[in-house]
Design an enzyme around this catalytic site. Structure first.
Site, PDB file in Angstrom:
ATOM      1  N   HIS A  26      35.356 -91.064  -9.645  1.00 43.14           N
ATOM      2  CA  HIS A  26      34.757 -92.079  -8.771  1.00 43.14           C
ATOM      3  C   HIS A  26      33.530 -92.660  -9.486  1.00 43.14           C
ATOM      4  O   HIS A  26      33.391 -93.864  -9.597  1.00 43.14           O
ATOM      5  CB  HIS A  26      34.385 -91.459  -7.419  1.00 43.14           C
ATOM      6  N   GLU A  29      30.565 -99.623 -10.144  1.00 40.90           N
ATOM      7  CA  GLU A  29      29.940 -98.364 -10.555  1.00 40.90           C
ATOM      8  C   GLU A  29      28.869 -98.608 -11.616  1.00 40.90           C
ATOM      9  O   GLU A  29      27.793 -97.995 -11.586  1.00 40.90           O
ATOM     10  CB  GLU A  29      30.998 -97.375 -11.063  1.00 40.90           C
ATOM     11  N   HIS A  40      25.214 -97.792 -10.290  1.00 38.68           N
ATOM     12  CA  HIS A  40      24.739 -96.500 -10.812  1.00 38.68           C
ATOM     13  C   HIS A  40      24.400 -96.563 -12.308  1.00 38.68           C
ATOM     14  O   HIS A  40      23.374 -96.031 -12.741  1.00 38.68           O
ATOM     15  CB  HIS A  40      25.800 -95.418 -10.579  1.00 38.68           C
TER      16      HIS A  40
HETATM   17  P1  5GP Z   1      29.933 -96.090  -4.394  1.00 38.57           P
HETATM   18  O1  5GP Z   1      29.156 -97.273  -3.831  1.00 38.57           O
HETATM   19  O2  5GP Z   1      29.996 -94.935  -3.452  1.00 38.57           O
HETATM   20  O3  5GP Z   1      29.553 -95.735  -5.782  1.00 38.57           O
HETATM   21  O4  5GP Z   1      31.444 -96.611  -4.541  1.00 38.57           O
HETATM   22  C1  5GP Z   1      32.195 -97.001  -3.438  1.00 38.57           C
HETATM   23  C2  5GP Z   1      32.623 -98.460  -3.570  1.00 38.57           C
HETATM   24  O5  5GP Z   1      33.653 -98.607  -4.550  1.00 38.57           O
HETATM   25  C3  5GP Z   1      33.157 -99.017  -2.277  1.00 38.57           C
HETATM   26  O6  5GP Z   1      32.649-100.350  -2.127  1.00 38.57           O
HETATM   27  C4  5GP Z   1      34.655 -99.076  -2.496  1.00 38.57           C
HETATM   28  O7  5GP Z   1      35.245-100.154  -1.818  1.00 38.57           O
HETATM   29  C5  5GP Z   1      34.761 -99.292  -3.989  1.00 38.57           C
HETATM   30  N1  5GP Z   1      35.989 -98.686  -4.523  1.00 38.57           N
HETATM   31  C6  5GP Z   1      36.916 -99.332  -5.261  1.00 38.57           C
HETATM   32  N2  5GP Z   1      37.909 -98.493  -5.584  1.00 38.57           N
HETATM   33  C7  5GP Z   1      37.606 -97.289  -5.055  1.00 38.57           C
HETATM   34  C8  5GP Z   1      38.261 -96.030  -5.051  1.00 38.57           C
HETATM   35  O8  5GP Z   1      39.325 -95.821  -5.623  1.00 38.57           O
HETATM   36  N3  5GP Z   1      37.625 -95.025  -4.395  1.00 38.57           N
HETATM   37  C9  5GP Z   1      36.433 -95.189  -3.757  1.00 38.57           C
HETATM   38  N4  5GP Z   1      35.885 -94.146  -3.123  1.00 38.57           N
HETATM   39  N5  5GP Z   1      35.793 -96.380  -3.732  1.00 38.57           N
HETATM   40  C10 5GP Z   1      36.387 -97.418  -4.369  1.00 38.57           C
END
Ligand code: 5GP
Ligand code: 5GP
Length: 229
Positions: A64, A118, A122
């Protein structure tokens, strides 16, 4: 004529303060979480999922993200809008990204949106340590060092819809990797708790796994489903 300061102590104080400020501006985090998701648990929810345009991912945990975090539990985000995601910088990694870092969000896409999110959210907060190419290659290399699915299967924990205890899941990963993971659960469409994400901690240079300085929050049920994918 301008009076020159001759006090060496003042100069040392100034230099110390200056280097502290430079250090804190360039590295505002203490360690990373490497977060991996079980695709079956992302998909088996109310919101559902979409396979990437390049095809159904293999039945394995996928990355992720690699998230800079502070020892007090807080974390920086979206640190540098002047350094946005640039897909041309990781063209040599894309085929490995498709298998180890697949996106499951809808609508179907090749993954660039997820990877860009990402990096922007991050990755830009650790850019003083890992530039864009190193950020992605570091996460990919770390994933190959600890095979979470094999660790679970070796302990008799299989993705076949059965239920397992939180301690059996954590013990299996700890035994195989030498490090204590954090487990995040989500709920399937009927409300059952299921194994969603595994957190492992990485030192602030991205060189190797460490014991976590602090764990996230959140609850798992007493019995945790490990759905098929
Ligand atoms: P985070 O903000 O927690 O780092 O990442 C989550 C974001 O990535 C959300 O906006 C979600 O829509 C997007 N996203 C795209 N593909 C994925 C996936 O395969 N898994 C997750 N958990 N989030 C995803
Ligand atoms: P302990 O530190 O005593 O093992 O756990 C304290 C509480 O945190 C318990 O309710 C336990 O179920 C929960 N907990 C421990 N480890 C994890 C984990 O990896 N993930 C989640 N979601 N909860 C955990």
């Amino acid at each position: 004529m301008k009076k020159q300061s001759k006090n060496p102590l003042l100069l040392i104080k100034f230099l110390t303060l200056h280097s502290l400020l430079v250090l804190s501006a360039s590295q505002d985090f203490d360690f990373f979480y490497l977060v991996q998701q079980w695709p079956g648990s992302y998909c088996d929810t109310k919101h559902g999922c979409c396979y990437p345009s390049t095809g159904k991912p293999v039945s394995d945990f996928g990355i992720h993200g690699l998230w800079p975090n502070r020892n007090d539990g807080s974390y920086p985000s979206n640190c540098d809008s002047s350094n946005p995601f640039d897909a041309s910088k990781i063209s040599d990694l894309v085929s490995q990204m498709r298998s180890d870092w697949p996106t499951l969000s809808c609508p179907s896409n090749d993954g660039l949106t997820f990877w860009g999110h990402e990096w922007d959210k991050h990755g830009t907060c650790s850019e003083s340590v890992l530039d864009q190419h190193s950020y992605f290659s570091t996460a990919l290399n770390l994933k190959t060092e600890i095979n979470i699915l094999r660790a679970l299967e070796d302990a008799g924990i299989h993705p076949n819809g059965s239920n397992y205890s939180l301690s059996s899941i954590k013990d299996a990963i700890k035994r195989a990797s030498g490090h204590t993971p954090w487990i995040e659960c989500n709920n399937d469409s009927s409300g059952n708790s299921q194994l969603y994400q595994i957190y492992l901690c990485v030192d602030s240079s991205g060189l190797g796994f460490i014991e976590c300085p602090v764990f996230p929050n959140g609850k798992c049920g007493a019995s945790i489903e490990f759905p098929m994918f």
